[in-house]
Write a protein that holds these residues in place. Sequence first.
Motif, mmCIF file in Angstrom:
data_model
loop_
_atom_site.group_PDB
_atom_site.id
_atom_site.type_symbol
_atom_site.label_atom_id
_atom_site.label_comp_id
_atom_site.label_asym_id
_atom_site.label_seq_id
_atom_site.Cartn_x
_atom_site.Cartn_y
_atom_site.Cartn_z
ATOM 1 N N SER A 100 0.830 -1.205 0.000
ATOM 2 C CA SER A 100 0.000 0.000 0.000
ATOM 3 C C SER A 100 0.863 1.254 0.000
ATOM 4 C CB SER A 100 -0.925 -0.002 1.226
ATOM 5 O OG SER A 100 -1.823 -1.091 1.178
ATOM 6 N N ALA A 101 1.899 1.255 0.849
ATOM 7 C CA ALA A 101 2.784 2.420 0.900
ATOM 8 C C ALA A 101 3.555 2.573 -0.406
ATOM 9 C CB ALA A 101 3.751 2.279 2.078
ATOM 10 N N ALA A 102 3.926 1.455 -1.029
ATOM 11 C CA ALA A 102 4.647 1.519 -2.301
ATOM 12 C C ALA A 102 3.766 2.090 -3.404
ATOM 13 C CB ALA A 102 5.152 0.138 -2.686
ATOM 14 N N LEU A 103 2.494 1.718 -3.418
ATOM 15 C CA LEU A 103 1.569 2.272 -4.408
ATOM 16 C C LEU A 103 1.405 3.773 -4.226
ATOM 17 C CD1 LEU A 103 -1.071 -0.596 -4.441
ATOM 18 C CD2 LEU A 103 0.164 0.241 -6.459
ATOM 19 N N GLU A 104 1.339 4.217 -2.985
ATOM 20 C CA GLU A 104 1.255 5.650 -2.720
ATOM 21 C C GLU A 104 2.540 6.357 -3.163
ATOM 22 O OE1 GLU A 104 0.359 5.977 1.400
ATOM 23 O OE2 GLU A 104 -1.669 5.160 1.192
ATOM 24 N N PHE A 105 3.674 5.707 -2.909
ATOM 25 C CA PHE A 105 4.974 6.236 -3.341
ATOM 26 C C PHE A 105 4.997 6.423 -4.854
ATOM 27 C CE2 PHE A 105 9.106 4.764 -5.084
ATOM 28 C CZ PHE A 105 9.943 5.797 -4.650
ATOM 29 N N LEU A 106 4.561 5.419 -5.600
ATOM 30 C CA LEU A 106 4.561 5.534 -7.060
ATOM 31 C C LEU A 106 3.582 6.598 -7.545
ATOM 32 C CD1 LEU A 106 4.826 1.865 -8.379
ATOM 33 C CD2 LEU A 106 6.636 3.557 -8.064
ATOM 34 N N ALA A 107 2.453 6.746 -6.872
ATOM 35 C CA ALA A 107 1.488 7.773 -7.264
ATOM 36 C C ALA A 107 2.084 9.170 -7.108
ATOM 37 C CB ALA A 107 0.219 7.645 -6.429
ATOM 38 N N ARG A 108 2.990 9.321 -6.135
ATOM 39 C CA ARG A 108 3.667 10.613 -5.956
ATOM 40 C C ARG A 108 4.819 10.790 -6.939
ATOM 41 N NH1 ARG A 108 3.160 8.966 -0.564
ATOM 42 N NH2 ARG A 108 5.330 8.271 -0.542
ATOM 43 N N GLU A 109 5.599 9.721 -7.117
ATOM 44 C CA GLU A 109 6.837 9.848 -7.893
ATOM 45 C C GLU A 109 6.627 9.676 -9.392
ATOM 46 O OE1 GLU A 109 9.410 10.982 -6.514
ATOM 47 O OE2 GLU A 109 8.646 10.814 -4.465
ATOM 48 N N MET A 110 5.552 8.995 -9.800
ATOM 49 C CA MET A 110 5.225 8.856 -11.224
ATOM 50 C C MET A 110 3.774 9.314 -11.399
ATOM 51 S SD MET A 110 7.217 5.388 -12.471
ATOM 52 C CE MET A 110 5.843 4.298 -12.106
ATOM 53 N N PRO A 111 3.518 10.610 -11.283
ATOM 54 C CA PRO A 111 2.139 11.107 -11.205
ATOM 55 C C PRO A 111 1.408 11.042 -12.545
ATOM 56 C CG PRO A 111 3.674 12.932 -11.281
ATOM 57 C CD PRO A 111 4.504 11.676 -11.187
ATOM 58 N N ASP A 112 0.187 11.572 -12.503
ATOM 59 C CA ASP A 112 -0.703 11.638 -13.672
ATOM 60 C C ASP A 112 -1.193 10.262 -14.080
ATOM 61 O OD1 ASP A 112 1.438 14.170 -15.050
ATOM 62 O OD2 ASP A 112 -0.359 14.413 -13.809
ATOM 63 N N LEU A 113 -1.340 9.374 -13.102
ATOM 64 C CA LEU A 113 -1.954 8.075 -13.382
ATOM 65 C C LEU A 113 -3.452 8.290 -13.559
ATOM 66 C CD1 LEU A 113 -1.878 5.016 -13.560
ATOM 67 C CD2 LEU A 113 -2.009 4.918 -11.081
ATOM 68 N N LYS A 114 -3.946 8.107 -14.783
ATOM 69 C CA LYS A 114 -5.353 8.365 -15.087
ATOM 70 C C LYS A 114 -6.117 7.048 -15.060
ATOM 71 C CE LYS A 114 -4.163 12.322 -17.978
ATOM 72 N NZ LYS A 114 -4.216 12.895 -19.335
ATOM 73 N N MET A 115 -6.978 6.935 -14.090
ATOM 74 C CA MET A 115 -7.747 5.714 -13.944
ATOM 75 C C MET A 115 -8.993 5.787 -14.835
ATOM 76 S SD MET A 115 -5.735 4.309 -11.882
ATOM 77 C CE MET A 115 -6.666 2.821 -11.694
ATOM 78 N N SER A 116 -9.333 4.694 -15.468
ATOM 79 C CA SER A 116 -10.549 4.634 -16.269
ATOM 80 C C SER A 116 -11.761 4.504 -15.360
ATOM 81 C CB SER A 116 -10.496 3.441 -17.221
ATOM 82 O OG SER A 116 -9.477 3.623 -18.172
ATOM 83 N N PRO A 117 -12.898 5.060 -15.747
ATOM 84 C CA PRO A 117 -14.096 4.951 -14.920
ATOM 85 C C PRO A 117 -14.610 3.516 -14.903
ATOM 86 C CG PRO A 117 -14.600 5.986 -17.024
ATOM 87 C CD PRO A 117 -13.122 5.833 -16.964
#
Length: 316
Positions: A299-316
């Motif tokens: 969970s912490a690693a996923l949050e880390f990647l969301a910060r360090e490799m941003p603009d992850l666009k999730m599909s609805p």
Amino acid sequence: MPKRFPFPRLSATARCLLSALLLPLALAGCTTYVNAPDDDLPPSAQQPHELDYRVLEDQTYTPPDWPQALQADVYLPETRDEARRPAVMMVHGGGWEGRTRDDMTPIAERFVKRGYVVVNVSHRFAPEYRFPAQLQDLQVARHWIDDHAKQWRIDPQRIAGFGYSSGAHLVSLLALVAGTDSDLDAPYGGRDTGFAAVISGGTPADLRLWDSGRLLIQLMNGTQAERPTAYAEASPIFHVHSDAPPFFLFHGSWDDLVPPEQPEKFMQALEDDGNHVELLWMNGRGHITTFLFRGSAESAALEFLAREMPDLKMSP
């Protein structure tokens, strides 16, 4: 600086008994996060949609003349848009001598549901193949990912590495030697074999901190006394520089196989050169239990990647 040991030193027997008593707390995610960020994550990172996905199994990534044909499993999120997506290359542990990429399958499944293309790779084993054969395998795999970036809709600027134990050693080393003047970067490396971010658990960061046991002797084709320069150059900490990618480390505070001294020294070296590094201590856990009960680290690693490799666009 983090505490060296969150718990007092005890005998192995006492630790086993105490671990059994504390197991409910450990499973509840008792952790200490060093350098935890203060900023909040965007809602898409906090409460993501889980995507459907498909898997391309047993894809050979090595060229025909490679000493051993090696495979990878490619996890592709199913999305409604054509946007390029971030990716994660995963490498399993096993003391450089065994195990399979199946160990990383549950992690790959969690990450692909969050929208990451995941490439879960195998590599050659010691003692049949000595270092740096394993690193060269990963360099070839990393080029292979770039070669398929358009086909798999990968953003080549947002590719991370994830490894545990010996896999963490290889992923960290790959990230740090890419594009440098190290002999390890030639002839299969290059700047484009690096990563935008690294997740590294139970990391053997400095091979010189151990007495030369069987695993290291068969990997390095000799003891540290016999090959001191080779042991240094095979250590990720030896290659730390000021342009390293951000690192997320996680480690068991009771790890007897890869002692807590390893991530402490690695973190300090990265910080001393001005790099961003986060460390999650898995309190009261050893090397194996940290991997088996790694949910909070994922969970912490996923949050880390969301910060360090941003603009992850999730599909609805």
